[in-house]
Design a protein around this motif. Structure first.
Motif, short mmCIF file in Angstrom:
data_model
loop_
_atom_site.label_atom_id
_atom_site.label_comp_id
_atom_site.label_asym_id
_atom_site.label_seq_id
_atom_site.Cartn_x
_atom_site.Cartn_y
_atom_site.Cartn_z
N UNK A 54 0.84 -1.21 0.00
CA UNK A 54 0.00 0.00 0.00
C UNK A 54 0.87 1.25 0.00
N UNK A 55 0.25 2.37 -0.27
CA UNK A 55 0.98 3.63 -0.42
C UNK A 55 1.73 4.07 0.82
N UNK A 56 1.30 3.61 2.01
CA UNK A 56 1.97 4.03 3.24
C UNK A 56 2.98 2.99 3.74
N UNK A 57 3.39 2.09 2.87
CA UNK A 57 4.31 1.02 3.29
C UNK A 57 5.56 1.60 3.93
N UNK A 58 6.21 2.53 3.26
CA UNK A 58 7.47 3.07 3.77
C UNK A 58 7.26 4.01 4.95
N UNK A 59 6.09 4.64 5.01
CA UNK A 59 5.80 5.51 6.15
C UNK A 59 5.79 4.72 7.45
N UNK A 60 5.47 3.45 7.37
CA UNK A 60 5.48 2.60 8.56
C UNK A 60 6.88 2.45 9.13
N UNK A 61 7.87 2.64 8.28
CA UNK A 61 9.27 2.53 8.72
C UNK A 61 9.93 3.90 8.85
N UNK A 62 9.09 4.94 8.94
CA UNK A 62 9.62 6.27 9.18
C UNK A 62 10.10 6.99 7.94
N UNK A 63 9.78 6.49 6.75
CA UNK A 63 10.22 7.12 5.51
C UNK A 63 9.00 7.58 4.71
N UNK A 64 8.74 8.88 4.74
CA UNK A 64 7.62 9.43 3.98
C UNK A 64 8.08 9.77 2.57
N UNK A 65 7.12 10.07 1.72
CA UNK A 65 7.41 10.43 0.32
C UNK A 65 8.22 9.34 -0.37
#
Length: 342
Positions: A64-75
């Protein structure tokens, strides 16, 4: 005509000049206000990382689009959709699939200037076919500290609050081994240790396999765990150290890179290094004869640090985004094999 005063036309020109100057000053002030720190920042562009073939499987996980946000990496966006090849900011290739020819490189369709990332967490002893990849990759993702995207198997990170209690100990040393080969240095060291130290061996190679959720509770009952790497290479410290020992609550007895490499990751009194002893017999005597107070000193780090395992390939690939703005676009590994074997 008297020279003491100004004519009406001259006075109008003077006022006009003053008005024009004032108008320019207003424009200049407005420009400063608009371009200063109070102005709205430009939106940060999302970096798209295309994973050409997901490691070890033909079915990639949901991304999903927020996959990397879960690991503290946005954008940062991960995708396994190959139709994005022309638009992706970078494409990452896992070496095992290249090595086994389960996937190939889309060289003919490669967009000009697109960075390609070579990814592998295996040691050079189990990495083959790098000679075919000369001049292909721009960046490397691996456990090597000099990688463009450095991703260790684990790390210690600060934490607050009380440290978890140590598991109760009923055995001296344990080892989990699935692929036992006499030619490996770890097998030779075990053979030398066994006559002098009780080592309980688990895993497929011993006929005592452990289920995925059984490994850590089993190891936790032992004082020491043999964190012997399957091959000895620069910076190669795997889950045998981070998960099987430290996360389980056992002291790792390590066979791998030099002591200085381990000390770059953990305190010097958090492990036992085989190189510190003149023989396997000396190592066995040190482990078997240790008193309780000396043993507990190995866990002093647990009062302020905790183990963070980095085993999820989603987190590993998201790490590309964190490094993306800082990596050279014109870099090319002309001899990837030479670099990795060094």
């Amino acid at each position: 005509m008297s020279s003491a005063g100004c004519s009406p036309a001259r006075r109008l020109r003077s006022w006009g000049g003053l008005a024009g100057g004032a108008l320019l000053a207003v424009f200049w002030l407005l420009w400063l206000l608009g371009s200063g720190p109070r102005g709205a920042p430009a939106p940060q562009a999302t970096i798209t990382i295309l994973v050409w073939h997901w490691p070890f499987t033909d079915r990639p996980p949901e991304l999903p689009g927020d996959t990397c946000a879960r690991y503290g990496m946005t954008h940062c966006r991960l995708s396994a959709n190959r139709s994005l090849l022309a638009s992706a900011d970078a494409v990452v290739f896992h070496h095992r699939e290249l090595q086994t020819r389960r996937c190939g490189l889309p060289l003919a369709q490669r967009p000009r200037g697109q960075p390609w990332v070579w990814a592998s967490m295996e040691s050079p002893s189990h990495t083959h076919g790098l000679g075919r990849l000369r001049g292909v990759f721009n960046w490397v993702l691996s456990y090597r500290r000099d990688s463009d995207i450095f991703v260790p198997y684990g790390r210690l990170e600060a934490h607050s609050g009380p440290s978890p209690p140590l598991p109760a100990k009923s055995g001296v040393a344990a080892w989990v081994i699935s692929n036992f080969q006499e030619r490996q240095q770890r097998a030779r060291l075990y053979r030398q240790l066994a006559p002098h130290l009780r080592v309980d061996v688990f895993g497929r190679a011993s006929g005592r396999p452990l289920c995925a959720n059984c490994l850590l509770p089993t190891v936790a009952r032992y004082r020491f765990y043999l964190s012997f790497e399957n091959s000895l290479h620069r910076d190669y410290i795997t889950e045998k150290f981070w998960r099987n020992a430290l996360a389980a609550g056992a002291v790792p007895v390590v066979l791998g890179p030099p002591r200085a490499t381990y000390e770059a990751f953990v305190p010097p009194d958090a492990f036992v290094h085989a190189d510190d002893f003149g023989s396997a017999r000396e190592l066995a005597a040190f482990l078997a004869g240790m008193n309780e107070s000396r043993y507990l000193r190995f866990f002093a780090w647990r009062h302020r640090l905790r183990v963070r395992l980095l085993a999820d390939w989603r987190e590993r690939f998201c790490a590309i985004c964190a490094r993306y703005p800082h990596l050279p676009r014109d870099q090319v590994y002309e001899d990837l094999e030479g670099w990795f074997q060094a």
